[in-house]
Design an enzyme around this catalytic site. Structure first.
Site, PDB file in Angstrom:
ATOM      1  N   PRO A  12       0.170  -1.225   0.349  1.00  0.00           N
ATOM      2  CA  PRO A  12      -0.232  -0.175   0.426  1.00  0.00           C
ATOM      3  C   PRO A  12       0.706   0.936  -0.283  1.00  0.00           C
ATOM      4  CG  PRO A  12      -0.445  -0.932   1.868  1.00  0.00           C
ATOM      5  CD  PRO A  12       1.039  -1.814   1.203  1.00  0.00           C
ATOM      6  N   ASN A  13       0.381   2.057  -0.290  1.00  0.00           N
ATOM      7  CA  ASN A  13       0.956   3.749  -0.921  1.00  0.00           C
ATOM      8  C   ASN A  13       1.849   3.354  -1.427  1.00  0.00           C
ATOM      9  OD1 ASN A  13      -1.317   5.123   0.411  1.00  0.00           O
ATOM     10  ND2 ASN A  13      -0.004   3.706   2.716  1.00  0.00           N
ATOM     11  N   ARG A  20       4.608  11.002  -2.030  1.00  0.00           N
ATOM     12  CA  ARG A  20       4.776  10.848  -1.265  1.00  0.00           C
ATOM     13  C   ARG A  20       5.230  10.486  -0.200  1.00  0.00           C
ATOM     14  NH1 ARG A  20       4.056   5.355   1.696  1.00  0.00           N
ATOM     15  NH2 ARG A  20       3.044   5.968   4.136  1.00  0.00           N
ATOM     16  N   TYR A  25      11.187   8.514   1.731  1.00  0.00           N
ATOM     17  CA  TYR A  25      11.468   7.227   0.186  1.00  0.00           C
ATOM     18  C   TYR A  25      11.510   8.120  -0.737  1.00  0.00           C
ATOM     19  CZ  TYR A  25       7.880   6.033   3.231  1.00  0.00           C
ATOM     20  OH  TYR A  25       6.846   5.156   4.454  1.00  0.00           O
ATOM     21  N   ASN A  76       8.232  -5.219  -0.993  1.00  0.00           N
ATOM     22  CA  ASN A  76       8.542  -4.947  -0.052  1.00  0.00           C
ATOM     23  C   ASN A  76       6.496  -4.542  -0.015  1.00  0.00           C
ATOM     24  OD1 ASN A  76       8.320  -1.985   1.212  1.00  0.00           O
ATOM     25  ND2 ASN A  76       9.010  -0.711  -0.567  1.00  0.00           N
ATOM     26  N   ALA A  79       3.281  -0.664   4.839  1.00  0.00           N
ATOM     27  CA  ALA A  79       2.431  -1.408   5.915  1.00  0.00           C
ATOM     28  C   ALA A  79       2.458  -2.698   6.366  1.00  0.00           C
ATOM     29  CB  ALA A  79       1.343  -0.551   5.885  1.00  0.00           C
ATOM     30  N   GLU A 100      12.431  -9.746   1.162  1.00  0.00           N
ATOM     31  CA  GLU A 100      11.988  -8.358   2.095  1.00  0.00           C
ATOM     32  C   GLU A 100      13.253  -7.016   1.418  1.00  0.00           C
ATOM     33  OE1 GLU A 100      10.336  -6.765   6.056  1.00  0.00           O
ATOM     34  OE2 GLU A 100      10.959  -8.747   5.392  1.00  0.00           O
ATOM     35  N   ARG A 109      12.552   4.284  12.840  1.00  0.00           N
ATOM     36  CA  ARG A 109      11.510   4.919  13.023  1.00  0.00           C
ATOM     37  C   ARG A 109      10.321   4.515  13.713  1.00  0.00           C
ATOM     38  NH1 ARG A 109       9.013   4.593   7.297  1.00  0.00           N
ATOM     39  NH2 ARG A 109       7.705   6.026   7.854  1.00  0.00           N
TER      40      ARG A 109
END
Length: 146
Positions: A12-13, A20, A25, A76, A79, A100, A109
């Site tokens: 997602p995203n 974003r 990123y 990847n 979330a 991954e 983070r």
């Protein structure tokens, strides 16, 4: 002998990559990543298919599809890394190598990002190398399949 297929799956995203939070990123888009991976794959004697979904079930379906068509998965999960047992279970049905990738260093983070369900299945984890992490993963995949 057929050229090994590597599925590059994005969660997602990541369709907003380059737009974003570029301070985290970067400015490259997912299309830029797919192009760079395709070029490197040719050099390594591999082929790639890059796909993205914002939906957990769609990613599970992509992993199921990879069981029939791919020799390796680079994922990847974004979330879903921290929440999806369904993606982990799907990856556990895949017999080839799984790598991954995270663009940011998830360990620098928020605390909730430090745990990855996917890591328990992954043959390697690359985090914090920006979009270059995908290329590192592809190089490592070539070694694993070699």
């Amino acid at each position: 002998m057929a050229t090994p297929m590597i599925e590059i799956l994005n969660g997602p995203n990541l369709n907003l990559l380059g737009q974003r939070q570029p301070e985290i990123y970067g400015h490259e888009t997912l299309d830029d990543v797919a192009r760079a991976c395709g070029q490197l794959a040719q050099e390594l004697g591999l082929q790639t298919q890059c796909r993205q979904s914002n939906h957990e079930g769609a990613l599970v379906d992509m992993i199921h599809d990879a069981r029939l068509a791919a020799q390796g998965i680079i994922i990847n999960p974004a979330a879903y890394t921290h929440t999806s047992i369904a993606i982990l279970d799907a990856l556990n049905t895949f017999e080839g190598p799984v790598i991954e990738v995270h663009i940011s260093n998830i360990h620098k983070r928020e605390a909730f990002r430090h745990h990855s369900y996917v890591s328990t299945r992954a043959d390697a984890v690359i985090a914090g190398c920006g979009t270059q992490g995908y290329l590192l993963a592809l190089r490592h995949m070539a070694l694993l399949l070699g």
